[in-house]
Design a protein around this motif. Sequence first.
Motif, PDB file in Angstrom:
ATOM      1  N   TYR A   1      47.057  39.225  36.383  1.00 56.94           N
ATOM      2  CA  TYR A   1      47.878  39.679  37.262  1.00 56.94           C
ATOM      3  C   TYR A   1      49.314  39.617  36.752  1.00 56.94           C
ATOM      4  CZ  TYR A   1      44.461  37.295  40.149  1.00 56.94           C
ATOM      5  OH  TYR A   1      42.412  37.965  40.606  1.00 56.94           O
ATOM      6  N   PHE A   2      49.693  41.028  37.510  1.00 52.14           N
ATOM      7  CA  PHE A   2      51.073  40.973  37.124  1.00 52.14           C
ATOM      8  C   PHE A   2      51.885  41.992  38.411  1.00 52.14           C
ATOM      9  CE2 PHE A   2      48.106  45.359  36.582  1.00 52.14           C
ATOM     10  CZ  PHE A   2      48.450  45.674  37.012  1.00 52.14           C
ATOM     11  N   THR A   3      53.546  41.377  38.755  1.00 50.50           N
ATOM     12  CA  THR A   3      53.658  42.111  39.445  1.00 50.50           C
ATOM     13  C   THR A   3      55.462  43.411  39.838  1.00 50.50           C
ATOM     14  OG1 THR A   3      53.975  39.723  40.430  1.00 50.50           O
ATOM     15  CG2 THR A   3      55.245  41.564  41.968  1.00 50.50           C
ATOM     16  N   PRO A   4      53.970  45.015  39.658  1.00 46.13           N
ATOM     17  CA  PRO A   4      55.282  45.272  39.161  1.00 46.13           C
ATOM     18  C   PRO A   4      56.704  45.622  39.795  1.00 46.13           C
ATOM     19  CG  PRO A   4      53.234  46.238  39.662  1.00 46.13           C
ATOM     20  CD  PRO A   4      53.123  44.739  40.088  1.00 46.13           C
ATOM     21  N   TYR A   5      56.351  44.961  41.433  1.00 47.95           N
ATOM     22  CA  TYR A   5      57.905  45.867  42.478  1.00 47.95           C
ATOM     23  C   TYR A   5      57.437  43.995  42.961  1.00 47.95           C
ATOM     24  CZ  TYR A   5      60.920  47.015  45.430  1.00 47.95           C
ATOM     25  OH  TYR A   5      61.818  47.400  46.095  1.00 47.95           O
ATOM     26  N   ASP A   6      56.549  44.314  43.475  1.00 49.40           N
ATOM     27  CA  ASP A   6      56.963  42.717  44.988  1.00 49.40           C
ATOM     28  C   ASP A   6      55.986  42.267  45.368  1.00 49.40           C
ATOM     29  OD1 ASP A   6      56.477  44.815  46.404  1.00 49.40           O
ATOM     30  OD2 ASP A   6      57.147  44.094  48.440  1.00 49.40           O
ATOM     31  N   LYS A   7      55.203  42.693  44.999  1.00 49.62           N
ATOM     32  CA  LYS A   7      53.456  42.436  45.161  1.00 49.62           C
ATOM     33  C   LYS A   7      52.906  42.598  43.840  1.00 49.62           C
ATOM     34  CE  LYS A   7      52.574  44.283  49.423  1.00 49.62           C
ATOM     35  NZ  LYS A   7      51.524  45.719  50.654  1.00 49.62           N
ATOM     36  N   GLU A   8      51.674  41.713  44.223  1.00 53.06           N
ATOM     37  CA  GLU A   8      50.891  40.945  42.319  1.00 53.06           C
ATOM     38  C   GLU A   8      49.579  41.947  43.156  1.00 53.06           C
ATOM     39  OE1 GLU A   8      50.312  36.893  40.464  1.00 53.06           O
ATOM     40  OE2 GLU A   8      48.664  37.347  42.551  1.00 53.06           O
ATOM     41  N   ARG A   9      49.656  42.869  41.628  1.00 47.82           N
ATOM     42  CA  ARG A   9      48.618  43.336  41.174  1.00 47.82           C
ATOM     43  C   ARG A   9      48.119  43.376  40.360  1.00 47.82           C
ATOM     44  NH1 ARG A   9      48.301  46.577  46.059  1.00 47.82           N
ATOM     45  NH2 ARG A   9      50.327  47.270  45.988  1.00 47.82           N
ATOM     46  N   ASN A  10      46.173  43.625  39.590  1.00 46.93           N
ATOM     47  CA  ASN A  10      45.642  43.292  38.960  1.00 46.93           C
ATOM     48  C   ASN A  10      44.440  43.649  38.313  1.00 46.93           C
ATOM     49  OD1 ASN A  10      43.187  42.815  39.840  1.00 46.93           O
ATOM     50  ND2 ASN A  10      43.705  41.781  41.195  1.00 46.93           N
ATOM     51  N   MET A  11      43.679  43.221  36.890  1.00 49.09           N
ATOM     52  CA  MET A  11      43.349  44.692  36.110  1.00 49.09           C
ATOM     53  C   MET A  11      42.396  43.723  35.076  1.00 49.09           C
ATOM     54  SD  MET A  11      45.559  46.040  32.942  1.00 49.09           S
ATOM     55  CE  MET A  11      46.744  47.311  33.310  1.00 49.09           C
ATOM     56  N   PRO A  12      41.326  43.746  35.173  1.00 45.96           N
ATOM     57  CA  PRO A  12      40.934  42.721  33.554  1.00 45.96           C
ATOM     58  C   PRO A  12      41.744  42.856  32.469  1.00 45.96           C
ATOM     59  CG  PRO A  12      39.680  44.848  34.821  1.00 45.96           C
ATOM     60  CD  PRO A  12      40.581  45.449  34.700  1.00 45.96           C
ATOM     61  N   LEU A  13      41.648  41.947  31.966  1.00 48.28           N
ATOM     62  CA  LEU A  13      43.095  41.662  30.314  1.00 48.28           C
ATOM     63  C   LEU A  13      42.127  42.197  29.665  1.00 48.28           C
ATOM     64  CD1 LEU A  13      44.628  39.468  29.443  1.00 48.28           C
ATOM     65  CD2 LEU A  13      42.855  37.809  28.905  1.00 48.28           C
ATOM     66  N   LEU A  14      40.459  42.583  29.145  1.00 50.82           N
ATOM     67  CA  LEU A  14      40.280  43.248  27.873  1.00 50.82           C
ATOM     68  C   LEU A  14      40.629  44.543  28.655  1.00 50.82           C
ATOM     69  CD1 LEU A  14      36.482  42.554  27.684  1.00 50.82           C
ATOM     70  CD2 LEU A  14      38.928  42.307  26.186  1.00 50.82           C
ATOM     71  N   LEU A  15      41.022  45.363  29.634  1.00 47.64           N
ATOM     72  CA  LEU A  15      41.901  46.712  29.782  1.00 47.64           C
ATOM     73  C   LEU A  15      43.168  47.475  29.296  1.00 47.64           C
ATOM     74  CD1 LEU A  15      41.057  49.472  30.541  1.00 47.64           C
ATOM     75  CD2 LEU A  15      41.450  48.751  33.097  1.00 47.64           C
ATOM     76  N   SER A  16      43.814  45.415  29.577  1.00 43.23           N
ATOM     77  CA  SER A  16      45.781  45.320  29.223  1.00 43.23           C
ATOM     78  C   SER A  16      45.093  45.885  27.394  1.00 43.23           C
ATOM     79  CB  SER A  16      45.704  44.147  29.565  1.00 43.23           C
ATOM     80  OG  SER A  16      45.309  43.549  29.732  1.00 43.23           O
ATOM     81  N   PHE A  17      44.043  44.510  27.120  1.00 47.72           N
ATOM     82  CA  PHE A  17      44.249  45.099  25.341  1.00 47.72           C
ATOM     83  C   PHE A  17      44.112  46.420  24.260  1.00 47.72           C
ATOM     84  CE2 PHE A  17      41.888  40.613  25.730  1.00 47.72           C
ATOM     85  CZ  PHE A  17      43.358  39.490  26.065  1.00 47.72           C
TER      86      PHE A  17
END
Length: 281
Positions: free
Chosen positions: A200-216
Amino acid sequence: MMFPYKFDKYLQNIPPNAQLKGYKRFIIEFLFFGIKQARSCLFAGLFFLAIFCIPRHGIWIFPRYDVLLFIAICIQVFMLIARLESIDEAKAIMFFHLIGFLLEWYKTSIVSSWSYNDFAYTKLCGVPLFSGFMYAAIGSYIIQAWRLFSMRVQYHPPYYLAIFASVLIYINFFTHHIFGDYRWYITCFLLGIYARSIIYFTPYDKERNMPLLLSFILVGFFIWLAENINTFLGIWTYPNQLGAWSLVHIGKWSSWSMLIVMTFTITLYLKNIKSKIHIAQ
């Protein structure tokens, strides 16, 4: 020195804007995502800029590799003085430097996977000391991005499995020249233990998410792109690039993605990161 620190605090504490919707929200979030990414790459970006700007013959009587080492140390000191990095984080980054240098030594001196052809006073066993900072820059990016994006992970595999996978990755970097390359078996293992992991990550003021493997995978791809630029500039060369430059083999993308897995596992032992890791049961 206070402005960089205050700017970081602003990026981490952007007030909610409930009225921002539709394409305007997309544009603003995308803009701040880019700003936070650029800030997270501060160490890597400044170091890469130095690589791009320092002429191949160096500056005055100082060879290029030696100048790059001096610049890398200056960047590290600046980040500590400006409070953009803590002492514990700097220690972790120096550990990345060490394991990176050992890998560079083996790959260049023992199996000749690539080479650093230019002269330098600060070469050890044929490897310029600045090279470890390229691995340290990856660790710095992960640490900085974690803070600026207020990241957290849900369903991370148990630590012993993550550590075991990271050890296998690092060993395979050395042994695949002797016993064969087992990266795809390790990849299957990674797919199994990280299948449920969400970052989970917050680019601006709302939390977004993606599969951790995809981020790698995504981070590994951008490092592969940077590697192509570095080889084009002649910082190091692969055997197939000695006559003329050619694209780095696409297989290196998987190697960089695996290195990200290993680097991320090491950062888990920093207090501010470990506190936001949810271990899958």
